[in-house]
Design an enzyme around this catalytic site. Structure first.
Site, PDB file in Angstrom:
ATOM      1  CB  SER A 195      -0.882   0.002   1.251  1.00  0.00           C
ATOM      2  OG  SER A 195      -1.535   1.248   1.434  1.00  0.00           O
ATOM      3  CE1 TYR A 237      -4.085  -2.331   5.323  1.00  0.00           C
ATOM      4  CE2 TYR A 237      -3.538  -0.011   5.108  1.00  0.00           C
ATOM      5  CZ  TYR A 237      -3.871  -1.223   4.525  1.00  0.00           C
ATOM      6  OH  TYR A 237      -3.970  -1.322   3.155  1.00  0.00           O
TER       7      TYR A 237
END
Length: 266
Positions: free
Chosen positions: A142, A155
């Protein structure tokens, strides 16, 4: 290069980026092994891709949060006489909120799926690829991997691991015929946002919405980059620009900026 004898294993294949990656690879002629918890969706997608793309599609339901799940999945693949030429570690979990208020189980699940399962599957299938002298591994990281992420601390940290791990292994296998790629999308409108409670964040509103790509576009860019042997693919021009900011700004400033962008709506 994908041939008619290539087999791709895709985790998190029942929806979102994983489903789009399955469509992209099937359209290029790869047989598929689809992995996710939602068995019904996998069978529906498998039937569609068999009919449309004339490829073999195997469905292996699995909960990658479970201890030993990666090893069990690898054993099942081999028990069926299958080999993996392309490994796509797409399954991932996220959660929005202050770290101190998150449930321990929720944190453990993120680490299990985003880090442990990805690492275990890579370890399980990489040696065979090296023996054959060919293979591709696509790990979905990401743009969160490039900086700390207040209000999504675990995360962001797991995705930083995925990026660092992928680049390191890519260097280790350089020249072997095996290539490792980290795909780094920014925000993508999928079911991930609902599960991660991102409706409480400003990340998907305001100027940030200009960086949002479709799952199909992210998958297309990811597959293209993987086949070219790129080590890192940041999906989207604006997202590529944003990943440069941590190199230009002090980390403390960058961290406060991310906290402001993701701040709760009032």
């Amino acid at each position: 290069m994908i041939t008619r004898t290539s087999t791709a294993l895709i985790t998190g294949a029942s929806s979102g980026i994983g489903e789009s990656l399955a469509r992209q690879l099937a359209a290029r002629g790869a047989d598929l092994i689809l992995v996710a918890r939602t068995e019904t969706r996998l069978h529906t997608l498998a039937a569609e891709l068999r009919a449309r793309c004339h490829v073999q599609v195997h469905v292996l339901p699995a909960d990658l949060n479970r201890p030993g799940a990666a090893a069990d999945l690898a054993r099942e693949v081999r028990a069926r006489g299958l080999s993996v030429d392309i490994l796509v570690n797409n399954a991932g979990l996220g959660s929005y909120g202050e770290f101190s208020t998150q449930q321990t189980a929720e944190i453990d699940h993120m680490i299990a799926v985003n880090i442990s399962a990805l690492t275990g599957l890579t370890r399980a299938f990489l040696p065979d690829m090296l023996t054959r002298g060919r293979g591709r591994i696509l790990n979905v990281a990401s743009t969160a991997a490039f900086q700390p992420g207040p209000l999504m601390a675990v995360y962001y940290a797991t995705k930083a691991y995925v990026l660092s791990f992928s680049e390191a292994v890519a260097e280790e296998v350089a020249g072997s015929g095996v290539f490792v790629t980290a795909l780094c999308p920014g925000p993508v409108r999928t079911g991930f946002q609902a599960v991660s409670q991102l409706h409480e964040s400003d990340l998907l509103s305001g100027p940030a919405r200009l960086t949002i790509l479709s799952a199909d576009e992210v998958a297309r860019l990811g597959v293209q980059g993987m086949l070219r042997g790129q080590r890192v693919v940041v999906a989207g021009r604006l997202n590529r620009v944003q990943t440069l900011l941590p190199r230009l700004l002090p980390r403390a400033v960058m961290t406060r900026l991310i906290a402001r962008v993701q701040g709760r709506r009032t």
